[in-house]
Design a protein around this motif. Structure first.
Motif, PDB file in Angstrom:
ATOM      1  N   ARG A   4       0.843  -1.195   0.000  1.00 26.20           N
ATOM      2  CA  ARG A   4       0.000   0.000   0.000  1.00 26.20           C
ATOM      3  C   ARG A   4       0.880   1.247   0.000  1.00 26.20           C
ATOM      4  O   ARG A   4       1.814   1.355   0.789  1.00 26.20           O
ATOM      5  CB  ARG A   4      -0.897   0.012   1.226  1.00 26.20           C
ATOM      6  N   TYR A   5       0.504   2.161  -0.851  1.00 23.56           N
ATOM      7  CA  TYR A   5       1.293   3.378  -0.968  1.00 23.56           C
ATOM      8  C   TYR A   5       1.420   4.104   0.371  1.00 23.56           C
ATOM      9  O   TYR A   5       2.520   4.470   0.786  1.00 23.56           O
ATOM     10  CB  TYR A   5       0.674   4.322  -2.003  1.00 23.56           C
ATOM     11  N   THR A   6       0.303   4.312   1.080  1.00 19.10           N
ATOM     12  CA  THR A   6       0.366   5.142   2.297  1.00 19.10           C
ATOM     13  C   THR A   6       1.284   4.528   3.351  1.00 19.10           C
ATOM     14  O   THR A   6       1.976   5.236   4.074  1.00 19.10           O
ATOM     15  CB  THR A   6      -1.034   5.321   2.909  1.00 19.10           C
ATOM     16  N   GLU A   7       1.265   3.191   3.449  1.00 19.43           N
ATOM     17  CA  GLU A   7       2.128   2.539   4.429  1.00 19.43           C
ATOM     18  C   GLU A   7       3.597   2.684   4.036  1.00 19.43           C
ATOM     19  O   GLU A   7       4.450   3.019   4.852  1.00 19.43           O
ATOM     20  CB  GLU A   7       1.727   1.063   4.572  1.00 19.43           C
ATOM     21  N   LYS A   8       3.862   2.430   2.774  1.00 21.40           N
ATOM     22  CA  LYS A   8       5.227   2.598   2.250  1.00 21.40           C
ATOM     23  C   LYS A   8       5.721   4.024   2.490  1.00 21.40           C
ATOM     24  O   LYS A   8       6.854   4.252   2.914  1.00 21.40           O
ATOM     25  CB  LYS A   8       5.202   2.354   0.749  1.00 21.40           C
TER      26      LYS A   8
END
Lengths: 149, 1019
Positions: free
Chosen positions: B87-91
């Motif tokens: 997931r982009y936000t986690e990364k």
């Protein structure tokens, strides 16, 4: 040849009038004590100036280009040989993007969304250089990233 | 319309931030934070595996706590885990945490690099962007090692997305700055240059930064960028304001890109005629646009337009080859000088400063003098006034110096404290440099002291004294003017110093006037005495003893003053000692002796003004804009060491051309004529015959000279390498330790230092050493020992050549190794009888050597001697005085081993030292050094008359000598002086008895102290 080893932008600071840091982005290695000292010094030199003064201050071996928006000071520290007006407008460009992105940006937006502000900065400034200047392009990219959440 | 609400996505984070903001006290905040930290810690340690969202939220909280200024010692692993999320936000949170809290934990770095590697290979532009931004933000060496090969490929690959290209370009730039050795140039470089033609202006913007930096280091490789940059620039400046759509900012097409392109062009000289025509058109268009009516009233429009204009002017100044453009630039800036925007006035002043140094535009700049002076008087912002001062300084020449100096002086009365000292220095320099009439110079400096005495540094008042002493046409005027200035009821202490010094030297020139009779002069000075600090009082005491010589009629008045308890028993050792010595001197010496000892100071050698040096030090070279200096700065220095400044080029006014006789700091003279023989030996030892050796590193001559009289220190230093020396010499043998320090973090390979002796040197000097380890680790130091044997006398020094590989490049450095003949000199103990016996034997014609050679400069014996004396110390500083004395000791060592003429010189030098002592140096070290000189001198003096001169000073020094030495010296003096015969009217015996009797006079609280610094502490 100072330009070779050093980035154009040494750091970007957003501070409020009381001296609280709302964003600190460093493009050079400083240790934590040094960063704190720089933050305090910048606050001291910038806040004493009035509107009739220039937007530039000599600072150590560098210079600070700054602009005040309501209670917030946006400061960019660059090499003395750098183009003052280009960075002055880079600040404004950045502020217009923030304003658009946060829909009438205010200080609290920067506090609660600090991790997003870093993304905006990285889109526009990278490695101490101006990366992207088109507001349309930056906002399109930010909107795309927003949709991934 | 993209808009985000408060902390959407992470409610827990928003709550936590609100809590912190609601804390009433620091304690409450810390309590809340500790509670949160405990919570997060337990969550991370808990049995239940956290989902990605919670992990992201907690890592983000930790980051927030860190940014509040608290230490974070956990959570790094969780942040690294986030990197491998899909997931982009986690990364993003993971990468942000890593970028802000850079950690050199090697275990983690490996994991981080692994995650980055995966993201770079993912072909997902968002993930690639995150990974590249992380590298660009951290930019560590480990990352450079891991990715420097990969990123150029991403940058030039055909299928890479534009936004990824932008990031890759700047990421590569960051790695190149951090570790240039890890980013070798290759096939990709030519393709990078062609990014200047890219469709996407964002890519061009990022690539231009990269190319500019690379071109500075590898100008040849990136030469093609010039024509590409010019055509790109041309397309931008000629485009209609709507053509560039996204990249038009307040009706200005791509202002930031234009600025960057213009900066890239400043890495190169003016291009070939074809390209040059096109560039000139661009620059003219930019200048024309400045004259057009604005397309918008908004300040953003004018700022963006002028950003490009100022950068174009910088390029015009950089090329400094188109008179037409230079003058147009100057006119444009002239308009800005009166603009209502403070920013523009400031920048125009700043930019004009550099224009003033171009020969094409200097005159055009001068026409704006009135506007600039007006700025000085009316600007509200001190930084603008400062730029006005800078510009006045830069535009000053003989034609306007009087006006500019007068304006600066009047501004000084109200100037901000922060810039006063700098203005004082500038006024002092201009007054000296452009003085046609030295009375004007003297008036200016005295005004300076009157207006801003506190800001007048020592350099400034030393300099006025140097000039007055060197120019006899101004001495009478100076004496009269200081006398009048001293009449003021309150005058600055610096004025008392200058006044004291000048009246002491030249008071006699105005003594004929009854209004400034000797007694009046003395009373005037003495009325200031008690209000002054110790150094000034010490100086005044020297003035008084000089008065005793100049004006016999005030002798008793002065003796009374010296005799008073406040002087003779002064708690300050320096004052007390001066009083004792001067009183004694004035009572025992005849007028002849007094006249010799207290003779007028000899002229100072001409050299670069110490004030200019100070200003340069204060402001850095860039603000001291001299035509020559501006040019000099541009020349690129290959070895990284500062270029040695030409001996006296561009220095302040030099009434007579003359060289530093010792030649210690000067460039080596071109080898001329036959090798000089013994007659010139004094000079020879210090002169260089560099023509026979390999090209030496810039600055090494200077360093070499510094080692003539010292054995340890840093011989050479550039950005990569430092060479330190430690050496010891005994009789004909010596040992030298050479330390090679690697200043970088990279290994030096094939490190080979070689000692090179010229052919004739090989026979005279035997050097032995072992090779050193060929690899020198980053930050490490290796040592090499050289054993030295001096077989016979020699003049040239061996050369140390060092070759090694740093990164991909081969380095070659040559420096002279400071092994000079004087290192092997030995002092010899000799009784006076033996000495004279030997001396008299030196009467054969072949034992006297004389050679005649053409001097490079006009010679005058007195001046020559004076130069010997004050060769390196005319600014009277402690450090230089000590250096002078060390030099003189070497000279003395030389003199005692060589025939007559040099010895005469050295004798003369020593007698001058005595004088220097008398005329007011407050150098305590000197006091401990002189006695040895006296003794050496007295012991072997062959000129009885000079010995007598010393007798007079003997009481002053005997107090600091051991009993034994004092006794033997006295005995010798007695021998010398007795040969004078009765005709000279000297009762030497009486004099000497008086001397010994004089010793106990030193009473008072300081006396024990003054005995302590004894002869041994020479080093």
């Amino acid at each position: 040849m100072p330009l070779l080893v050093l980035p154009q932008i040494r750091f970007i600071l957003i501070q409020n009038r009381a001296g609280k840091t709302r964003l600190a982005k460093w493009y050079m290695q400083f240790d934590d004590d040094e960063k704190q000292k720089l933050i305090e010094e910048v606050h001291a030199v910038v806040t004493v100036r009035d509107a009739k003064h220039t937007n530039f201050v000599e600072f150590r071996n560098f210079k600070i280009i700054y602009r005040r928006y309501a209670g917030l000071y946006f400061c960019i520290c660059v090499d003395v040989s750098d183009n003052n007006l280009a960075y002055l407008e880079a600040i404004h460009n950045f502020v217009e993007v923030l304003n658009e992105y946060f829909h009438n940006v205010c200080e609290l937006d920067l506090v609660f969304n600090f991790y997003k502000v870093y993304t905006v900065v990285d889109e526009m400034f990278l490695a101490g250089e101006i990366r992207e200047t088109s507001q349309t392009k930056v906002l399109k990219q930010l909107l795309m990233l927003q949709s991934l959440e | 319309m993209p808009a985000v609400s408060k902390g959407d996505g992470m409610r827990g984070l928003a709550v936590f931030i609100s809590d912190i903001r609601n804390c009433k006290s620091k304690e409450a905040e810390i309590k809340r934070i500790n509670k949160e930290l405990a919570n997060i810690r337990s969550k991370f340690k808990g049995d239940k595996a956290l989902d990605g969202y919670s992990k992201k939220k907690y890592v983000c909280k930790l980051l927030f706590i860190f940014l509040l200024g608290h230490d974070i010692d956990f959570g790094h692993m969780e942040a690294v885990n986030l990197l491998s999320s899909n997931r982009y936000t986690e990364k993003q949170i993971g990468y942000l945490f890593i970028s802000v809290l850079v950690n050199s934990n090697s275990e983690l770095i490996r994991l981080i690099n692994n995650a980055i590697k995966n993201d770079l290979a993912s072909r997902n532009p968002t993930f690639m962007g995150l990974a590249l931004h992380c590298i660009a933000n951290v930019g560590s060496r480990e990352m450079a090692e891991a990715f420097a090969g990969e990123i150029p490929k991403i940058l030039v690959a055909g299928d890479t997305m534009d936004s990824v290209k932008q990031s890759a370009a700047l990421c590569l730039l960051r790695l190149y700055r951090a570790s240039p050795d890890l980013v070798p140039m290759g096939d990709w470089t030519s393709r990078v240059v062609h990014l200047l033609n890219d469709q996407h202006l964002g890519v061009v913007t990022a690539a231009t930064s990269l190319i500019t930096t690379l071109a500075q280091k590898n100008p040849e490789e990136f030469k093609t960028s010039v024509s590409l940059a010019v055509s790109r620039l041309s397309r931008i400046v000629t485009s209609a304001s709507t053509d560039l759509q996204d990249y038009t900012y307040y009706f200005v097409p791509a202002p930031w890109l234009s600025v960057k392109l213009l900066r890239l062009l400043q890495c190169y000289p003016p291009p070939d005629p074809a390209v040059r025509g096109r560039l000139t058109e661009c620059l003219e268009t930019i200048l024309n646009k400045a004259q057009e009516p604005p397309k918008s009233k908004k300040v953003q429009h004018s700022n963006a337009k002028n950003a490009v204009l100022f950068e174009a002017i910088s390029l015009i100044i950089h090329h400094d080859s188109e008179p037409n453009l230079l003058v147009r630039a100057c006119n444009q800036l002239g308009q800005f000088l009166q603009h209502r925007e403070t920013n523009l006035r400031y920048l125009a002043l700043e930019s004009m400063c550099t224009l003033a140094s171009s020969e094409f535009s200097h005159e055009a700049v001068k026409t704006h003098i009135d506007t600039v002076i007006n700025a000085l008087k009316t600007e509200r912002d001190v930084s603008v006034r400062q730029r006005a001062v800078d510009l006045l300084y830069a535009m000053c020449d003989r034609s306007n110096a009087q006006q500019i100096v007068a304006e600066m002086l009047s501004y000084l009365e109200t100037a901000d404290y922060s810039i006063r000292e700098e203005i004082v220095l500038k006024v002092a320099i201009l007054a000296e440099k452009y003085a046609v009439d030295y009375t004007w110079y003297v008036d200016t400096i005295l005004n300076l002291i009157r207006i801003a005495g506190d800001y007048v540094s020592e350099e400034v008042w030393y300099r006025v004294i140097q000039i007055v002493i060197n120019r006899d046409d101004v001495q009478g005027y100076a004496a009269k003017t200081v006398f009048e200035a001293l009449q003021a009821p309150a005058c600055h202490e610096n004025l008392v110093k200058v006044g004291g010094y000048i009246l002491g030297e030249f008071g006699n020139l105005i003594a004929g006037d009854p209004r400034s009779s000797p007694l009046i002069q003395f009373d005037l000075l003495h009325s200031k005495f008690h209000l002054c600090s110790v150094p000034t009082r010490a100086l005044l005491l020297s003035t008084y003893i000089k008065f005793v010589n100049l004006f016999p009629e005030v002798k008793t008045t002065i003796q009374d003053v010296l005799r008073s308890d406040s002087q003779l028993k002064n708690a300050d050792v320096e004052l007390q000692q001066r009083a004792v010595e001067y009183l004694r001197l004035s009572s025992v010496a005849s007028t002849d002796i007094l006249a010799t000892v207290l003779e007028e100071m000899p002229p100072f050698p001409e050299r670069e003004s110490s004030i200019l040096a100070k200003l340069k030090k204060k402001k850095g070279p860039s603000t001291v804009t001299d035509l020559e200096e501006a040019k000099r700065e541009r020349s690129v220095d290959v070895n990284g060491a500062p270029e040695p400044a030409p001996a006296s080029a561009s220095a302040a006014s030099t009434p007579s051309p003359s060289a530093d006789l010792l030649g210690l700091g000067a460039a080596p003279p071109a080898p001329t004529g036959p090798p000089p023989s013994a007659g010139g030996l004094l000079v020879d030892v210090f002169s260089d015959s560099a023509s026979a050796v390999a090209p030496l590193a810039p600055g090494s001559e200077d360093n070499f000279a510094r080692f003539v009289c010292k054995n340890n220190g840093v011989l050479f230093e550039n950005q990569l390498l430092q060479i330190g020396l430690k050496s010891e010499f005994r009789q004909n043998l010596g040992r030298m330790f050479i330390f090679y320090g690697n200043k970088t973090s990279t290994q030096f390979l094939n490190f080979t230092p070689t000692l090179i002796c010229a052919d004739d040197l090989q026979a005279n000097l035997n050097l032995q050493t072992k090779p050193v380890d060929p690899t020198v680790d980053g930050g490490a130091q290796v040592q090499q020992v050289v054993n030295i044997e001096c077989v016979s006398d020699f003049t040239e020094a061996p050369v140390l050549n060092i070759q090694f590989r740093y990164g991909g490049t081969f380095q070659n450095v040559s420096v002279k190794l400071p092994i000079t003949l004087n290192k092997f000199f030995q002092p010899t103990e000799m009784a006076s009888q033996d000495f004279f016996q030997r001396w008299k034997q030196l009467s054969n014609p072949q034992q006297e050597v004389q050679s005649i050679f053409k001097a490079k400069h006009p010679m005058d014996t007195e001046i020559t001697k004076a130069k010997l004396l004050l060769g390196r110390s005319s600014d009277l500083g402690q450090h230089s005085l000590k250096k002078l004395i060390l030099t003189l000791q070497t000279l003395w060592a030389l003199a005692s081993s060589t025939p007559k003429p040099p010895r005469l010189d050295a004798c003369c030098v020593w007698s001058r030292i005595c004088k220097l002592r008398c005329t007011g140096s407050r150098c305590a070290q000197a006091r401990t050094l002189f006695p040895r000189g006296y003794v050496t001198y007295c012991r072997s003096s062959f000129n009885p008359m000079q010995a007598v001169g010393l007798c007079v000073l003997f009481p002053c020094v005997s107090a600091t000598l051991g009993d034994h030495t004092a006794h033997s010296t006295m005995e010798h003096l007695s021998t010398c002086t007795s040969s004078l015969g009765p005709g000279r009217g000297w009762d030497t015996k009486g004099l000497l008895t008086g001397t010994t009797a004089g010793l106990p006079v030193q009473g008072g609280p300081g006396s024990m102290k003054s005995r302590q610094p004894v002869v041994q502490s020479t080093n």
